[in-house]
Design an enzyme around this catalytic site. Sequence first.
Site, PDB file in Angstrom:
ATOM      1  N   LYS A 273      -3.495  44.939 -39.116  1.00  0.00           N
ATOM      2  CA  LYS A 273      -2.393  44.917 -38.616  1.00  0.00           C
ATOM      3  C   LYS A 273      -2.146  43.387 -37.634  1.00  0.00           C
ATOM      4  O   LYS A 273      -3.372  42.759 -37.445  1.00  0.00           O
ATOM      5  CB  LYS A 273      -2.691  46.059 -37.032  1.00  0.00           C
ATOM      6  CG  LYS A 273      -2.538  47.044 -37.563  1.00  0.00           C
ATOM      7  CD  LYS A 273      -2.694  48.336 -36.458  1.00  0.00           C
ATOM      8  CE  LYS A 273      -2.635  49.988 -36.775  1.00  0.00           C
ATOM      9  NZ  LYS A 273      -1.153  50.245 -37.388  1.00  0.00           N
ATOM     10  N   ARG A 347      -4.088  59.832 -42.690  1.00  0.00           N
ATOM     11  CA  ARG A 347      -3.870  60.961 -43.692  1.00  0.00           C
ATOM     12  C   ARG A 347      -4.964  61.142 -44.420  1.00  0.00           C
ATOM     13  O   ARG A 347      -5.333  62.381 -45.017  1.00  0.00           O
ATOM     14  CB  ARG A 347      -2.560  60.469 -44.799  1.00  0.00           C
ATOM     15  CG  ARG A 347      -2.806  59.059 -45.316  1.00  0.00           C
ATOM     16  CD  ARG A 347      -1.322  58.559 -46.020  1.00  0.00           C
ATOM     17  NE  ARG A 347      -0.457  58.139 -44.625  1.00  0.00           N
ATOM     18  CZ  ARG A 347       0.718  57.459 -44.807  1.00  0.00           C
ATOM     19  NH1 ARG A 347       1.245  57.548 -46.100  1.00  0.00           N
ATOM     20  NH2 ARG A 347       1.213  57.092 -43.852  1.00  0.00           N
TER      21      ARG A 347
HETATM   22  N1  BES Z   1      -2.054  54.752 -36.460  1.00  0.00           N
HETATM   23  C1  BES Z   1      -1.126  54.161 -37.009  1.00  0.00           C
HETATM   24  C2  BES Z   1       0.353  54.788 -36.520  1.00  0.00           C
HETATM   25  C3  BES Z   1       1.053  54.453 -35.237  1.00  0.00           C
HETATM   26  C4  BES Z   1       1.740  53.395 -34.997  1.00  0.00           C
HETATM   27  C5  BES Z   1       0.605  55.332 -34.184  1.00  0.00           C
HETATM   28  C6  BES Z   1       2.351  52.899 -33.898  1.00  0.00           C
HETATM   29  C7  BES Z   1       1.007  54.880 -32.925  1.00  0.00           C
HETATM   30  C8  BES Z   1       1.981  53.811 -32.770  1.00  0.00           C
HETATM   31  C9  BES Z   1      -1.087  54.396 -38.492  1.00  0.00           C
HETATM   32  O1  BES Z   1      -2.610  54.738 -38.829  1.00  0.00           O
HETATM   33  C10 BES Z   1      -0.554  53.430 -39.397  1.00  0.00           C
HETATM   34  O2  BES Z   1      -1.088  52.172 -39.135  1.00  0.00           O
HETATM   35  N2  BES Z   1       0.450  53.719 -40.172  1.00  0.00           N
HETATM   36  C11 BES Z   1       1.082  52.782 -40.954  1.00  0.00           C
HETATM   37  C12 BES Z   1       1.438  53.406 -42.164  1.00  0.00           C
HETATM   38  C13 BES Z   1       1.999  52.670 -43.322  1.00  0.00           C
HETATM   39  C14 BES Z   1       0.824  51.537 -43.637  1.00  0.00           C
HETATM   40  C15 BES Z   1       2.428  53.267 -44.359  1.00  0.00           C
HETATM   41  C16 BES Z   1       2.298  52.555 -40.305  1.00  0.00           C
HETATM   42  O3  BES Z   1       3.038  53.352 -39.773  1.00  0.00           O
HETATM   43  O4  BES Z   1       2.718  51.295 -40.357  1.00  0.00           O
HETATM   44 MN    MN Z   2      -3.321  52.657 -39.613  1.00  0.00          MN
END
Ligand code: BES
Ligand code: MN
Length: 497
Positions: A273, A347
């Site tokens: 990230k 997931r």
């Molecule tokens: N933990 C994150 C989602 C999240 C984002 C929670 C902002 C709280 C605040 C999750 O693991 C994630 O990174 N999801 C990705 C999925 C994508 C790679 C398909 C996302 O939402 O960008």
């Molecule tokens: Mn994630």
Amino acid sequence: MTAPKLALATASAAEAAVDALVIGTVRTEDGVALQPGAEAVDAAFGGALVETLTALGATGKADEVVKLPALGKIKATVLVASGLGSADEGISGEQVRRAAGAAARSLVGTARIASLLSTLDLQAAVEGAVLGAYTFTAYKSEPEKKNPTVKVDFIAPEDGSAKEHKATLKAATAIAEAVTTTRDFINTPPNDLYPGSFADKAAALGRAAGLTVEVLDEKALRKNGYGGIIGVGGGSARPPRLVRLTWKGARAKAKVALIGKGITFDTGGISIKPAASMDQMTSDMSGAAAVVATVVLAAKLKYPLEVTATVPMAENMPSGDAYRPGDVLTMYGGKTVEVLNTDAEGRLILADAIVRACEDAPDYLIETSTLTGAQVVALGKRTAGVMGEPAFRDRVAELGRAVGENAWAMPLPEELRADLDSRLADLANVAGHRWGGMLAAGVFLREFVAEGVPWAHIDIAGPSFNDGGPWGYTSRGGTGVPVRTLAAVLADIAENG
Ligand code: BES
Ligand code: MN
Ligand code: ZN
């Protein structure tokens, strides 16, 4: 901090010998008005309370707290007027909860409090008071020294018996405690809350509540084929866990499976990230915290249900041992998943947990997770997205709204399944595009739910963590959403099957 004693008041509002008496104000077209039931207090002020509050600038809007010295007119030292907002459509429980919360936030350090808001809705007033008073100071070397609140007296509503009021107070206190337990877990930083320590704390809470506790460590997880949890957890020096907590109520009417995402920190892994706001990924275990607190609550309130929380815990880190984009994982139960993005890790651990939970043949399955940024884009910071089997999904969303935790039903469009097709494996962990990201995650999870199990998935990416200022009874940091929704769903299943 020791929790204040919460009691039903024995004196009337005007006669309560306390430091502060909290009453509600209402916003009307002609200005501020008093809550129903405040007539005796107003009379003690010579009928001039509205005039005085108006002169102080009160309007009755939500999150407005106005204090005035009582100077002997009532027994309380200070009168605290907390805004309920408009009463045009009646006064909802959530309006009472928020007003009680705002008042409590303004009264941290006040020893003895009485509340008249409780005559409108006892349960909401208790929950709001406890949650509004919540602070998390474990990591301040010199916490601001405020005298603790020792007692809050709630004036009972006119209808209902003393016995009913006692039961309501007890349930509301337990529910509020489940929320603060959840907040404590979320607010504990990721250097101290990691899979091992989280599992230990959850197990200890479970044992203290009389639950059956099972903890699988990384060896057991590998041996039993939990490929999702092992894959995601592999990059961390702090290995993953799977915790199972069971409450078996007497004459259990139904079997309910709870599952919560327990990523104790989400860097994104190799698909790392950006730095901005990555710190907020300390809250990526909010779903896990909520289901741990909820199964403990089920025991405290002795719900006539069998409730099992299945809680996968892992830290998503990049390292030489981390899983890669391109890896294929064999999940618990044998399905294979091609990892196209290691940041779609939730997931993967949830899939293992869902398959495991379904082995118990539950009557209902509820899973909650901080699953997608797309949830926040679609519904904002305060509304959870609910997906799953349509009838149960709608029931969960409606119960969520009824307890003041905004929840909205979202679809799982058929066409998204093909977007998860993989060149190598049974499916991929992300779609090849960013459209409907919250729904695509739900479609992925659906693949792992056993045929015929009514299930709901609550995406709480936004509502679980408050990165802004406090409001109502919601403190900064972990909010404890969706504990009260889960509690309401369990209570509803206990009553109606
Ligand atoms: N933990 C994150 C989602 C999240 C984002 C929670 C902002 C709280 C605040 C999750 O693991 C994630 O990174 N999801 C990705 C999925 C994508 C790679 C398909 C996302 O939402 O960008
Ligand atoms: Mn994630
Ligand atoms: Zn995550």
